[in-house]
Motif scaffolding. Structure first.
Motif, mmCIF file in Angstrom:
data_model
loop_
_atom_site.group_PDB
_atom_site.id
_atom_site.type_symbol
_atom_site.label_atom_id
_atom_site.label_comp_id
_atom_site.label_asym_id
_atom_site.label_seq_id
_atom_site.Cartn_x
_atom_site.Cartn_y
_atom_site.Cartn_z
ATOM 1 N N UNK A 1 0.855 -1.470 -0.018
ATOM 2 C CA UNK A 1 0.099 0.133 -0.276
ATOM 3 C C UNK A 1 0.511 1.073 0.198
ATOM 4 N N UNK A 2 0.413 2.126 -0.799
ATOM 5 C CA UNK A 2 0.950 3.725 -0.949
ATOM 6 C C UNK A 2 -0.006 4.345 -0.429
ATOM 7 N N UNK A 3 0.686 5.505 0.394
ATOM 8 C CA UNK A 3 -0.598 6.487 0.533
ATOM 9 C C UNK A 3 0.430 7.713 0.263
ATOM 10 N N UNK A 4 -0.731 9.373 -0.120
ATOM 11 C CA UNK A 4 -0.269 10.128 -0.288
ATOM 12 C C UNK A 4 0.609 11.077 1.001
ATOM 13 N N UNK A 5 -0.086 10.288 1.412
ATOM 14 C CA UNK A 5 0.753 11.502 3.408
ATOM 15 C C UNK A 5 2.134 10.765 3.291
ATOM 16 N N UNK A 6 2.683 9.255 2.488
ATOM 17 C CA UNK A 6 3.437 9.598 3.064
ATOM 18 C C UNK A 6 4.680 10.367 1.724
ATOM 19 N N UNK A 7 4.501 10.372 1.149
ATOM 20 C CA UNK A 7 4.952 10.845 -0.194
ATOM 21 C C UNK A 7 4.949 12.402 -0.005
#
Length: 169
Positions: A114-120
C-alpha cells in the motif's frame, strides 16, 4: 373468491419480484485470474517484463510495469506504477504462480503493498517495489500476476499485468 384471487396475485408478484433481483458481489476490477495463459520462456531467459498502459478512458493512471527476474535461483520481483498526476492511494498485489505438471499454473504466494499520499510529500506519482522471494524452491517455472489500483478523489483506475513464465534455477 375475488379476495382469494387478489391475494394470489399479490403473493405471485412478491415472489417474482424477490426472486428476480439477486445481487452478486464483484471486485473493484477484474484482476488476472490464475487461469490466464502465459508464454513459457526458454530456460536460458532470465527475465520477463510486461508494461501495460492506460486505456483511453484513464485519467490519472498512466502505466504499470511488472517483472520477474531469475536471481541465482531466487525469484526477483520488480513492480512500478506511473501516474499522470499525484494520486491519493495506490495498492499492489503481486501473485506468484508456479507451473505444475507442465501446463497448469498454481498460485503459491502473494504480496500486498500500500502507498498513501501522506507518506509522499512531493506527491504520489511513481510508487514501486523491488524484492527477492527466497522461500520458493528453484527448478520450477514461475510467473507473476499483478493487481494494481490507484485512487484519486474517490475515483479508481486499475491494471492487471501478467508476466511470461521464467525458469528459476
Amino acid at each position: 373468491m375475488l379476495r382469494k384471487m387478489f391475494r394470489l396475485l399479490v403473493v405471485t408478484v412478491l415472489i417474482v419480484t424477490m426472486t428476480s433481483s439477486f445481487v452478486y458481489a464483484k471486485p473493484y476490477f477484474n484482476y488476472p485470474p490464475v487461469e490466464t495463459e502465459s508464454k513459457i520462456l526458454p530456460r536460458g531467459v532470465k527475465e520477463s517484463t510486461v508494461h501495460v498502459t492506460s486505456n483511453l478512458r484513464g485519467a490519472f493512471f498512466a502505466a504499470a510495469d511488472l517483472a520477474i527476474i531469475n536471481k541465482n535461483g531466487k525469484i526477483g520481483v520488480s513492480a512500478k506504477t506511473y501516474m499522470r498526476e499525484p494520486v491519493d492511494e495506490v495498492y499492489m498485489t503481486i501473485y506468484v504462480d508456479r507451473l505444475e505438471n507442465g501446463n497448469k499454473w498454481s498460485q503459491v504466494a502473494f504480496y500486498d503493498m500500500e502507498f498513501h499520499s501522506e507518506d509522499y510529500p512531493e506527491g504520489l506519482t511513481e510508487p514501486g517495489v523491488d524484492f527477492v522471494i527466497s522461500d520458493q524452491p528453484s527448478g520450477h517455472t514461475y510467473r507473476l500476476r499483478g493487481a494494481f489500483a490507484a485512487f484519486k478523489d474517490g475515483a479508481m483506475e486499475a491494471f492487471g499485468p501478467v508476466t511470461d513464465g521464467v525458469f528459476i534455477e
